[in-house]
Design an enzyme around this catalytic site. Structure first.
Site, PDB file in Angstrom:
ATOM      1  N   ASP A  19      -0.278 144.845  77.392  1.00  0.00           N
ATOM      2  CA  ASP A  19       0.635 145.467  76.465  1.00  0.00           C
ATOM      3  C   ASP A  19       1.906 145.147  76.382  1.00  0.00           C
ATOM      4  O   ASP A  19       2.552 144.912  77.603  1.00  0.00           O
ATOM      5  CB  ASP A  19       0.502 146.902  76.463  1.00  0.00           C
ATOM      6  CG  ASP A  19       1.056 147.822  75.335  1.00  0.00           C
ATOM      7  OD1 ASP A  19       0.914 147.105  74.161  1.00  0.00           O
ATOM      8  OD2 ASP A  19       1.513 149.070  75.449  1.00  0.00           O
ATOM      9  N   GLU A  66      -8.582 150.121  67.044  1.00  0.00           N
ATOM     10  CA  GLU A  66      -7.351 150.919  66.527  1.00  0.00           C
ATOM     11  C   GLU A  66      -6.384 149.676  66.012  1.00  0.00           C
ATOM     12  O   GLU A  66      -5.583 149.799  65.003  1.00  0.00           O
ATOM     13  CB  GLU A  66      -6.654 151.718  67.479  1.00  0.00           C
ATOM     14  CG  GLU A  66      -7.296 153.028  67.627  1.00  0.00           C
ATOM     15  CD  GLU A  66      -8.444 152.779  68.284  1.00  0.00           C
ATOM     16  OE1 GLU A  66      -8.746 152.095  69.234  1.00  0.00           O
ATOM     17  OE2 GLU A  66      -9.353 153.987  68.294  1.00  0.00           O
ATOM     18  N   ASN A  67      -6.411 148.677  66.706  1.00  0.00           N
ATOM     19  CA  ASN A  67      -5.368 147.467  66.129  1.00  0.00           C
ATOM     20  C   ASN A  67      -5.705 146.895  64.821  1.00  0.00           C
ATOM     21  O   ASN A  67      -5.223 146.189  64.187  1.00  0.00           O
ATOM     22  CB  ASN A  67      -5.674 146.339  67.161  1.00  0.00           C
ATOM     23  CG  ASN A  67      -4.803 146.428  68.560  1.00  0.00           C
ATOM     24  OD1 ASN A  67      -5.296 146.111  69.667  1.00  0.00           O
ATOM     25  ND2 ASN A  67      -3.843 147.482  68.577  1.00  0.00           N
TER      26      ASN A  67
HETATM   27  C1  IPE Z   1      -3.826 148.624  73.583  1.00  0.00           C
HETATM   28  O1  IPE Z   1      -2.501 148.320  73.242  1.00  0.00           O
HETATM   29  C2  IPE Z   1      -4.662 147.703  73.047  1.00  0.00           C
HETATM   30  C3  IPE Z   1      -4.640 146.415  73.505  1.00  0.00           C
HETATM   31  C4  IPE Z   1      -3.873 145.850  74.651  1.00  0.00           C
HETATM   32  C5  IPE Z   1      -5.290 145.319  73.166  1.00  0.00           C
HETATM   33  P1  IPE Z   1      -1.800 149.076  71.946  1.00  0.00           P
HETATM   34  O2  IPE Z   1      -0.407 148.539  71.914  1.00  0.00           O
HETATM   35  O3  IPE Z   1      -2.682 148.960  70.755  1.00  0.00           O
HETATM   36  O4  IPE Z   1      -1.917 150.588  72.335  1.00  0.00           O
HETATM   37  P2  IPE Z   1      -1.203 151.827  71.787  1.00  0.00           P
HETATM   38  O5  IPE Z   1      -1.814 151.986  70.417  1.00  0.00           O
HETATM   39  O6  IPE Z   1       0.487 151.818  71.776  1.00  0.00           O
HETATM   40  O7  IPE Z   1      -1.490 152.943  72.736  1.00  0.00           O
HETATM   41  C1  IPE Z   2      -0.488 143.774  73.343  1.00  0.00           C
HETATM   42  O1  IPE Z   2       0.787 143.888  72.760  1.00  0.00           O
HETATM   43  C2  IPE Z   2      -1.467 143.065  72.562  1.00  0.00           C
HETATM   44  C3  IPE Z   2      -2.021 143.717  71.475  1.00  0.00           C
HETATM   45  C4  IPE Z   2      -2.358 144.977  71.001  1.00  0.00           C
HETATM   46  C5  IPE Z   2      -2.960 142.754  70.481  1.00  0.00           C
HETATM   47  P1  IPE Z   2       1.518 144.883  71.530  1.00  0.00           P
HETATM   48  O2  IPE Z   2       1.352 143.922  70.334  1.00  0.00           O
HETATM   49  O3  IPE Z   2       0.829 146.003  71.487  1.00  0.00           O
HETATM   50  O4  IPE Z   2       2.744 144.770  72.026  1.00  0.00           O
HETATM   51  P2  IPE Z   2       3.957 145.902  71.792  1.00  0.00           P
HETATM   52  O5  IPE Z   2       3.295 147.161  72.651  1.00  0.00           O
HETATM   53  O6  IPE Z   2       4.034 146.507  70.298  1.00  0.00           O
HETATM   54  O7  IPE Z   2       5.172 145.562  72.539  1.00  0.00           O
HETATM   55 MG    MG Z   3       1.459 147.855  72.348  1.00  0.00          MG
END
Ligand code: IPE
Ligand code: IPE
Ligand code: MG
Length: 246
Positions: A19, A66-67
């Site tokens: 993350d 959820e992404n």
């Molecule tokens: C968790 O990261 C999913 C991945 C690292 C792929 P997110 O950034 O999506 O998590 P939340 O939604 O903030 O908890």
């Molecule tokens: C994790 O980094 C990668 C994915 C969830 C695909 P994020 O994209 O969630 O990065 P932040 O949390 O917004 O910094």
């Molecule tokens: Mg994130």
């Protein structure tokens, strides 16, 4: 190389919630996708280093169920990155087998094809298995397992009394590997975000503020060194565990 690590106690399975890519990019005044690109470099570093250290399974949370609700352009950029970053070289150089877990039926056909190809090309590599969780969530996985188990009961191939925790583990997407001893989350959030809920029942949890693109070999060593300082008791007392270790 790593004086502080006990090489006889390297975790067999490390799971990582990668993350902080977006915030890493935003700090630099760049688009979020720039952070995802930098995140791919971190994946390569950590894959090579884990294989060198003797880790057998590395499971990376790459794209959650959820992404899918992120802006369409970010989702498209991520799908593109998955497609271009799956280079055979990384796997062949490190003798790493590639596996995917998740609901890949939701992914673009070109990506699914590339994932399957990479799994096939690397199937005989033996040093480590890199497991990429794509379109994955623990609730998706457990729901699917429950459906599959119910179907077997209905068909008469499984009896209700025979269902135990091993049966459930065997019906999860992770059924080919042991549960992780260590779960790492980068990026400062203290949550699990629907990742491996069943499998981390007894994992050691390690959270760090480092954004994923900055996570390097030294940061991995630090996480493992921290894990090695812990006593895993599995419900027993400290004295019992110390006796068993003698
Ligand atoms: C968790 O990261 C999913 C991945 C690292 C792929 P997110 O950034 O999506 O998590 P939340 O939604 O903030 O908890
Ligand atoms: C994790 O980094 C990668 C994915 C969830 C695909 P994020 O994209 O969630 O990065 P932040 O949390 O917004 O910094
Ligand atoms: Mg994130």
């Amino acid at each position: 190389m790593n004086k502080q690590l006990d090489m006889t106690r390297i975790p067999e399975h490390i799971a990582i919630i990668m993350d902080g890519n977006g915030r890493w990019a935003q700090q630099r005044g760049k688009e979020r996708s720039y952070g995802h690109q930098a995140g791919v470099e971190a994946v390569k570093r950590i894959t090579s280093e884990s294989a060198k250290l003797g880790v057998k399974y590395l499971t990376l949370y790459t794209f959650s169920t959820e992404n899918w609700s992120r802006p369409a352009d970010e989702v498209a950029a991520l799908m593109g990155l998955i497609l271009t970053s799956l280079e055979d070289e990384l796997f062949m150089k490190n003798n790493v087998r590639f596996r995917v877990i998740g609901d890949v039926s939701r992914m673009p056909e070109s990506v699914v094809q590339k994932l399957r190809e990479t799994e096939e090309h690397t199937a005989n590599n033996t040093t480590m298995t890199l497991v990429v969780a794509l379109s994955y969530s623990s609730k998706w996985e457990i729901t699917k397992a429950m459906r599959d188990i119910a179907t077997e009961v209905k068909q008469g191939t499984l009896s209700v009394d025979a269902i135990d925790d091993t049966t459930i583990s065997q019906h999860l997407a992770t059924n080919f590997m042991p549960d992780p001893e260590l779960l790492i989350r980068t990026g400062g959030e203290l949550r699990i975000s629907n990742y491996l809920l069943w499998q981390i029942a007894y994992s050691e949890l390690y959270f760090c503020d480092t954004f994923w693109p900055d996570f390097d070999e030294a940061a991995l060593h630090e996480a493992i060194a921290n894990y090695q300082q812990r006593q895993r008791r599995f419900g027993k007392t400290e004295a019992q565990v110390e006796n068993e270790e003698k």
